[in-house]
Design a protein around this motif. Sequence first.
Motif, PDB file in Angstrom:
ATOM      1  N   ILE A 136       0.462  -1.344  -0.066  1.00 42.01           N
ATOM      2  CA  ILE A 136      -0.118  -0.110   0.037  1.00 42.01           C
ATOM      3  C   ILE A 136       0.698   1.048   0.119  1.00 42.01           C
ATOM      4  CG2 ILE A 136      -1.775   1.329   1.330  1.00 42.01           C
ATOM      5  CD1 ILE A 136      -2.440  -1.317  -0.245  1.00 42.01           C
ATOM      6  N   ALA A 137       2.052   1.769   0.998  1.00 42.81           N
ATOM      7  CA  ALA A 137       2.153   2.852   1.088  1.00 42.81           C
ATOM      8  C   ALA A 137       3.531   3.165  -0.560  1.00 42.81           C
ATOM      9  CB  ALA A 137       3.316   2.234   2.347  1.00 42.81           C
ATOM     10  N   LYS A 138       3.672   1.531  -1.050  1.00 40.41           N
ATOM     11  CA  LYS A 138       4.269   1.846  -2.048  1.00 40.41           C
ATOM     12  C   LYS A 138       3.657   2.608  -3.222  1.00 40.41           C
ATOM     13  CE  LYS A 138       7.888  -0.111  -2.434  1.00 40.41           C
ATOM     14  NZ  LYS A 138       8.922   0.417  -1.837  1.00 40.41           N
ATOM     15  N   ALA A 139       2.614   1.843  -3.212  1.00 42.41           N
ATOM     16  CA  ALA A 139       1.355   1.687  -4.470  1.00 42.41           C
ATOM     17  C   ALA A 139       1.674   4.037  -4.621  1.00 42.41           C
ATOM     18  CB  ALA A 139       0.341   0.686  -4.119  1.00 42.41           C
ATOM     19  N   LEU A 140       0.935   4.140  -3.291  1.00 46.04           N
ATOM     20  CA  LEU A 140       0.918   5.869  -2.903  1.00 46.04           C
ATOM     21  C   LEU A 140       1.465   6.202  -3.390  1.00 46.04           C
ATOM     22  CD1 LEU A 140      -1.066   5.283   0.818  1.00 46.04           C
ATOM     23  CD2 LEU A 140      -2.357   5.734  -1.466  1.00 46.04           C
ATOM     24  N   SER A 141       3.111   6.111  -2.527  1.00 43.28           N
ATOM     25  CA  SER A 141       4.506   6.780  -3.739  1.00 43.28           C
ATOM     26  C   SER A 141       3.919   6.639  -4.643  1.00 43.28           C
ATOM     27  CB  SER A 141       5.477   6.088  -2.820  1.00 43.28           C
ATOM     28  OG  SER A 141       5.838   5.805  -1.144  1.00 43.28           O
ATOM     29  N   ALA A 142       4.030   6.093  -5.838  1.00 44.63           N
ATOM     30  CA  ALA A 142       4.090   5.344  -7.317  1.00 44.63           C
ATOM     31  C   ALA A 142       2.538   6.439  -7.289  1.00 44.63           C
ATOM     32  CB  ALA A 142       3.618   4.456  -7.510  1.00 44.63           C
ATOM     33  N   GLU A 143       1.549   6.709  -6.469  1.00 48.77           N
ATOM     34  CA  GLU A 143       0.427   7.196  -7.697  1.00 48.77           C
ATOM     35  C   GLU A 143       1.048   9.091  -6.877  1.00 48.77           C
ATOM     36  OE1 GLU A 143      -4.298   8.350  -6.098  1.00 48.77           O
ATOM     37  OE2 GLU A 143      -2.438   8.005  -4.683  1.00 48.77           O
ATOM     38  N   SER A 144       1.758   9.311  -6.265  1.00 42.17           N
ATOM     39  CA  SER A 144       2.266  10.527  -5.837  1.00 42.17           C
ATOM     40  C   SER A 144       2.574  11.076  -7.078  1.00 42.17           C
ATOM     41  CB  SER A 144       2.909  10.712  -4.983  1.00 42.17           C
ATOM     42  OG  SER A 144       2.737  12.314  -4.162  1.00 42.17           O
ATOM     43  N   MET A 145       3.840  10.043  -7.735  1.00 43.94           N
ATOM     44  CA  MET A 145       5.112  10.172  -8.311  1.00 43.94           C
ATOM     45  C   MET A 145       3.426  10.269 -10.064  1.00 43.94           C
ATOM     46  SD  MET A 145       8.497   7.676  -8.204  1.00 43.94           S
ATOM     47  CE  MET A 145       7.838   6.544  -7.167  1.00 43.94           C
ATOM     48  N   HIS A 146       3.081   9.988 -10.078  1.00 42.89           N
ATOM     49  CA  HIS A 146       1.878   9.584 -11.060  1.00 42.89           C
ATOM     50  C   HIS A 146       1.368  10.963 -11.780  1.00 42.89           C
ATOM     51  CE1 HIS A 146      -2.020   9.103 -13.747  1.00 42.89           C
ATOM     52  NE2 HIS A 146      -1.535   8.281 -14.150  1.00 42.89           N
ATOM     53  N   THR A 147       0.610  11.165 -10.106  1.00 44.14           N
ATOM     54  CA  THR A 147      -0.086  12.628  -9.486  1.00 44.14           C
ATOM     55  C   THR A 147       1.143  13.701 -10.686  1.00 44.14           C
ATOM     56  OG1 THR A 147      -1.007  11.825  -8.207  1.00 44.14           O
ATOM     57  CG2 THR A 147      -0.945  14.348  -8.482  1.00 44.14           C
ATOM     58  N   ARG A 148       2.140  13.865 -10.023  1.00 47.10           N
ATOM     59  CA  ARG A 148       3.276  14.746 -10.228  1.00 47.10           C
ATOM     60  C   ARG A 148       3.846  14.936 -11.656  1.00 47.10           C
ATOM     61  NH1 ARG A 148       2.026  18.343  -6.939  1.00 47.10           N
ATOM     62  NH2 ARG A 148       3.303  20.074  -8.548  1.00 47.10           N
ATOM     63  N   ALA A 149       3.818  13.883 -12.590  1.00 48.37           N
ATOM     64  CA  ALA A 149       4.462  13.536 -13.962  1.00 48.37           C
ATOM     65  C   ALA A 149       3.076  14.180 -14.500  1.00 48.37           C
ATOM     66  CB  ALA A 149       4.234  12.199 -14.528  1.00 48.37           C
ATOM     67  N   VAL A 150       2.032  13.854 -14.424  1.00 44.22           N
ATOM     68  CA  VAL A 150       0.277  14.810 -14.765  1.00 44.22           C
ATOM     69  C   VAL A 150       0.869  15.615 -14.929  1.00 44.22           C
ATOM     70  CG1 VAL A 150      -2.205  14.611 -15.037  1.00 44.22           C
ATOM     71  CG2 VAL A 150      -0.881  12.221 -14.960  1.00 44.22           C
ATOM     72  N   TRP A 151       0.847  16.781 -13.008  1.00 42.26           N
ATOM     73  CA  TRP A 151       0.817  17.990 -13.264  1.00 42.26           C
ATOM     74  C   TRP A 151       1.711  19.104 -14.107  1.00 42.26           C
ATOM     75  CZ3 TRP A 151      -3.548  15.785 -11.376  1.00 42.26           C
ATOM     76  CH2 TRP A 151      -4.605  16.883 -10.990  1.00 42.26           C
ATOM     77  N   THR A 152       2.644  17.893 -14.134  1.00 42.18           N
ATOM     78  CA  THR A 152       4.110  18.010 -14.970  1.00 42.18           C
ATOM     79  C   THR A 152       3.731  19.107 -16.796  1.00 42.18           C
ATOM     80  OG1 THR A 152       5.810  18.316 -12.832  1.00 42.18           O
ATOM     81  CG2 THR A 152       6.175  18.451 -15.555  1.00 42.18           C
ATOM     82  N   LEU A 153       3.429  18.214 -16.785  1.00 40.35           N
ATOM     83  CA  LEU A 153       3.440  17.667 -18.364  1.00 40.35           C
ATOM     84  C   LEU A 153       2.348  19.047 -19.101  1.00 40.35           C
ATOM     85  CD1 LEU A 153       3.891  15.924 -21.237  1.00 40.35           C
ATOM     86  CD2 LEU A 153       1.722  14.148 -20.341  1.00 40.35           C
ATOM     87  N   ALA A 154       0.827  18.980 -18.113  1.00 43.46           N
ATOM     88  CA  ALA A 154      -0.295  19.112 -18.766  1.00 43.46           C
ATOM     89  C   ALA A 154      -0.612  20.736 -18.334  1.00 43.46           C
ATOM     90  CB  ALA A 154      -1.442  19.198 -16.732  1.00 43.46           C
ATOM     91  N   PRO A 155       0.330  21.791 -18.152  1.00 42.25           N
ATOM     92  CA  PRO A 155       0.675  23.363 -18.456  1.00 42.25           C
ATOM     93  C   PRO A 155       1.662  23.355 -20.208  1.00 42.25           C
ATOM     94  CG  PRO A 155       1.255  22.725 -16.130  1.00 42.25           C
ATOM     95  CD  PRO A 155       0.936  21.730 -16.662  1.00 42.25           C
ATOM     96  N   ALA A 156       2.023  22.231 -19.896  1.00 41.61           N
ATOM     97  CA  ALA A 156       2.861  22.083 -21.162  1.00 41.61           C
ATOM     98  C   ALA A 156       1.990  22.261 -22.562  1.00 41.61           C
ATOM     99  CB  ALA A 156       4.460  21.564 -21.542  1.00 41.61           C
ATOM    100  N   VAL A 157       1.310  20.935 -22.055  1.00 38.78           N
ATOM    101  CA  VAL A 157       0.289  20.570 -23.602  1.00 38.78           C
ATOM    102  C   VAL A 157      -0.761  21.713 -23.625  1.00 38.78           C
ATOM    103  CG1 VAL A 157      -1.554  18.638 -24.130  1.00 38.78           C
ATOM    104  CG2 VAL A 157       1.155  18.012 -23.067  1.00 38.78           C
ATOM    105  N   THR A 158      -1.277  22.358 -23.008  1.00 45.64           N
ATOM    106  CA  THR A 158      -2.257  23.045 -22.812  1.00 45.64           C
ATOM    107  C   THR A 158      -1.689  24.313 -23.916  1.00 45.64           C
ATOM    108  OG1 THR A 158      -3.096  22.742 -20.485  1.00 45.64           O
ATOM    109  CG2 THR A 158      -3.552  25.030 -21.461  1.00 45.64           C
TER     110      THR A 158
END
Length: 413
Positions: A136-158
């Motif tokens: 669980i802890a590792k999955a939530l850490s991976a989810e946090s990385m996933h979220t940060r990647a999305v929020w990093t990519l989104a402004p450039a794409v927009t």
Amino acid sequence: MPRPSYRSLATRPVLIWAAVAFAARMPVAMAPLSFVFLSRLRPGGYALGAGLAAAYVVGEVVGAPVLGVRLRPARARMHLLWGLVAGAAAFAGLGAFPTAPPVLQAALALLAGAAPAAAPGCLRTMLTEQLGEELIAKALSAESMHTRAVWTLAPAVTGTLAIGVAPNAPILLAAALMAVAAAGLRWLPRGWEADTSDRGGISIVRTLAMAWPVYVSGAAAMSLPALAELVLPALLAQRAIAAGWAGPLLAGYSLASAFGAFLYGLRTWPGRLHSQGLVLLLGVSACVAMAGVLPHLGWIAVALLTAGLLASGLQVTRSMGLRETLPQSALTAGSSVMYAAVGAGYVGSASLSGAVMGMASPAAAILCGVALTLVLATASAVGERKLMRARSRKSAAPRPWATPSTAQPRIGP
């Protein structure tokens, strides 16, 4: 027994979940900036874009707890499907009619934010219900990385689509991605088993209210990125530094957050989850405050990168703390309430910083925002101590969810 590695998450169900979550989260990350580009060529365009973004956030803040509480675990996929379809339709309406009356646009923005607002909590539960407790802890850490990647990519794409293609192109892409996420749900579980007897006869609202210190800490944590995003350009101008550095600095903050989530998931850290979260929150607050008072670009960059490195661990401790505080049957609703609390923290910090900058310097706005964060952190710490005392008084009759639980059989795909 050796600690599981991130490779343990590289399974087909988790990878499918990651793809669906990406398609569902990108529209959310793109939305505020997309509204600005959609409206900027109209009379009073920037004010209209800010108003649409505000309507969208209000929809999220109101929709997340309302829909999260009403969600039925056994039919979670159907609930999520209708929310994503309605959100995709609202985005499509905004993109197809970019010159519609502002009132209609605001209503569509409100719907786009509210309809899929339970998706973050629902998707998180769909992820964790497929995994053993040791992951669980590792999955939530991976989810946090996933979220940060999305929020990093989104402004450039927009920005690329709005300037290089058309002002409404980002909104139309958001609609398409949300529709893809809705279609991808067929490969996720229909839902999960949830025995409401683990609440001991307490209503869902009262059960969720027990976790208020975690929600307060979530609001406090999100107020800090809001300060960095909203005040940084003005702060750089005050320091006679080119405002164009704000983009690279915020991108560095996001990348540092992703790396920090990776580091947090590598090992078990000492101390209780709330203590870890409090230490990390104080560390991020100190870094943001230093970014507000340091005079040179290099030191501002170091402060923001360090803040990002600590912020992701803070996000994981909040999610783990919610699991520790609430029974299993209330976790999805609790995650939705947390999502609303985080949005409220962002809005509150944005409002405070805007009001202060109208009267004082950007540095003063940052320091006032950090002071607000510390007040919220103190309230969270006091509430946590009261919860601990209440639990100790009931130690003779422990809560059903406080004991190690076995994995519930999930409902098939």
